[in-house]
Design an enzyme around this catalytic site. Sequence first.
Site, short mmCIF file in Angstrom:
data_model
loop_
_atom_site.label_atom_id
_atom_site.label_comp_id
_atom_site.label_asym_id
_atom_site.label_seq_id
_atom_site.Cartn_x
_atom_site.Cartn_y
_atom_site.Cartn_z
N PRO A 62 0.85 -1.20 0.00
CG PRO A 62 0.02 -1.02 2.18
CD PRO A 62 0.78 -1.93 1.27
CB CYS A 110 1.90 5.22 8.15
SG CYS A 110 2.05 6.82 7.33
CG HIS A 124 8.95 -1.35 6.40
ND1 HIS A 124 8.42 -0.22 5.82
CD2 HIS A 124 10.27 -1.33 6.08
CE1 HIS A 124 9.37 0.45 5.19
NE2 HIS A 124 10.51 -0.21 5.34
#
Length: 327
Positions: free
Chosen positions: A13, A96, A167
Amino acid sequence: MQVKQSARLSVAPMMDWTDRHCRYFHRLMSARALLYTEMVTAPALVRGGARHLLAFDPAEHPVAVQLGGSDPVELAEATRICCDEGYDEVNLNVGCPSDRVQSGTFGAVLMKTPELVAECVAAMRASSRVEVTVKCRIGVDDQDPRSVLPAFLETVRAGGVNRFTLHARKAWLQGLSPKENRDIPPLDYALVHEMKNSFPDLHISLNGGIETLAQARAHLDAGLDGVMIGRAAYHDPGAILLQADKEIFGLPGVKSARQVVDEMTPYIARHLAQGGRLHSVTRHMLGLFAGQPGARAWRRILSEGATRPGAGLEVVGAALDAVPGAA
């Protein structure tokens, strides 16, 4: 089951990039890779009524929606809305690092409160007909990933999540911009592999810095369940997605880039007929011929021509004519 199988390779995304036009384009190149939306915030859906942000073409399946939020009740309602729209997976963003996301107390800052994340995903699962997953960092700020990450996975697993995308970088919530957070913190692939060994029951995908299918295959062969590729899949989709079904999923046949352009034409025509702008679609196609003769002319003609008032399919045709052979 198809979603979990497709998660062997997924496209990350990415804000401002993986919109519905981008996903349709990517789907033409790979029938199997799992595609993700841009992050959609739960408040936008529940309080703002922004259901239009969830629109997608049925051809995009399997497709997952990524939600941002930290209120279990609000996330549960947003998850129900996403399920009603027909998504195949609902993913919670715990990675994020942007200031806007931090001010809403969600994204990477949630790495500091795994109990809250567990509460959120439990509420999401209670209102979901599809699998709920989590995408996170390996830690934030001064946290020690080797102690924090296992505890985070264990806590959130107790909330019912069995699929994580890691991540492989820390996020620095102060001092680094979102762009710098994608590049500066060092990658720790070894830690992600250690987490798979420590939690063999979990489906674990690796994200961060993967630029080729050969790199993806190496991680899969070493035992990971999936690999998520972001910028490389966007900027050079031909190298990643045109080969993905064959190299990652063992399916026969590889389309040419020219074939993909031809298959995009009816989609673009429908978009234009509905009053859409050519640039909204073609901006995602600029990297299709990366590394091939004529790639620069393709990008230039599309970039300059598609933004002009009234631009139509003739711009795509002119750009394609500039690519010798358009193989």
